[in-house]
Write a protein that holds these residues in place. Structure first.
Motif, PDB file in Angstrom:
ATOM      1  N   ARG A 176       0.824  -1.206   0.000  1.00 47.99           N
ATOM      2  CA  ARG A 176       0.000   0.000   0.000  1.00 47.99           C
ATOM      3  C   ARG A 176       0.862   1.262   0.000  1.00 47.99           C
ATOM      4  N   LEU A 185       2.696   1.590  -3.427  1.00 48.75           N
ATOM      5  CA  LEU A 185       1.754   1.963  -4.495  1.00 48.75           C
ATOM      6  C   LEU A 185       1.319   3.416  -4.369  1.00 48.75           C
ATOM      7  N   TYR A 186       1.116   3.851  -3.143  1.00 47.60           N
ATOM      8  CA  TYR A 186       0.693   5.226  -2.918  1.00 47.60           C
ATOM      9  C   TYR A 186       1.752   6.228  -3.367  1.00 47.60           C
ATOM     10  N   GLU A 219       4.256   5.630  -5.608  1.00 48.71           N
ATOM     11  CA  GLU A 219       4.691   5.446  -7.004  1.00 48.71           C
ATOM     12  C   GLU A 219       3.691   6.118  -7.954  1.00 48.71           C
ATOM     13  N   LYS A 220       4.187   7.013  -8.777  1.00 52.68           N
ATOM     14  CA  LYS A 220       3.320   7.757  -9.696  1.00 52.68           C
ATOM     15  C   LYS A 220       3.269   7.142 -11.089  1.00 52.68           C
ATOM     16  N   LYS A 259       2.287   4.670 -13.686  1.00 50.93           N
ATOM     17  CA  LYS A 259       1.199   3.691 -13.757  1.00 50.93           C
ATOM     18  C   LYS A 259       1.712   2.300 -14.133  1.00 50.93           C
ATOM     19  N   LYS A 301       4.661   0.972 -13.543  1.00 52.83           N
ATOM     20  CA  LYS A 301       5.351   0.391 -12.384  1.00 52.83           C
ATOM     21  C   LYS A 301       4.347  -0.080 -11.338  1.00 52.83           C
ATOM     22  N   ARG A 302       3.281   0.702 -11.124  1.00 50.55           N
ATOM     23  CA  ARG A 302       2.241   0.309 -10.169  1.00 50.55           C
ATOM     24  C   ARG A 302       1.585  -1.001 -10.604  1.00 50.55           C
ATOM     25  N   GLN A 303       1.266  -1.095 -11.896  1.00 48.07           N
ATOM     26  CA  GLN A 303       0.643  -2.311 -12.406  1.00 48.07           C
ATOM     27  C   GLN A 303       1.566  -3.514 -12.262  1.00 48.07           C
ATOM     28  N   MET A 308       3.887  -3.932  -9.961  1.00 46.52           N
ATOM     29  CA  MET A 308       3.913  -4.289  -8.541  1.00 46.52           C
ATOM     30  C   MET A 308       2.690  -5.112  -8.173  1.00 46.52           C
ATOM     31  N   ILE A 309       1.517  -4.695  -8.648  1.00 42.70           N
ATOM     32  CA  ILE A 309       0.286  -5.431  -8.356  1.00 42.70           C
ATOM     33  C   ILE A 309       0.340  -6.822  -8.987  1.00 42.70           C
TER      34      ILE A 309
END
Length: 85
Positions: free
Chosen positions: A48, A51-52, A54-55, A57, A59-61, A63-64
């Motif tokens: 959490r 992800l919060y 990291e801007k 998108k 990289k966020r995807q 990680m998920i």
């Protein structure tokens, strides 16, 4: 309930190549309704938090996706007969 969770963690520690905290001590007192487990502290940040902050998108995807892959790996490990599920 806690004994089962401790058993699963112990099996994952023995069988998985995942970062699973070791159970240092657990106590379950059925007559008092008290139970607790002392787990090893694993250094790091929560998903959490990362992800919060990291801007990007993509990289966020990623990680998920990687988190989902770890969950899949954890759920496909055959647990020994020591665990009563």
């Amino acid at each position: 309930m806690l004994n089962r969770e401790v058993s699963v963690l112990n099996c994952l520690t023995d069988q998985a190549k995942l970062p699973v905290p070791n159970v240092k001590k657990s106590v379950e007192q059925n007559n008092k309704g008290d139970s607790w487990a002392l787990l090893e502290f694993l250094e790091g940040e929560t998903l959490r938090t990362v992800l919060y902050s990291e801007k990007n998108k993509a990289k966020r995807q990623k990680m998920i996706f990687n988190f989902g892959a770890l969950l899949f790996q954890a759920h496909t490990i055959p647990l020994s007969k020591r665990v009563n599920l």
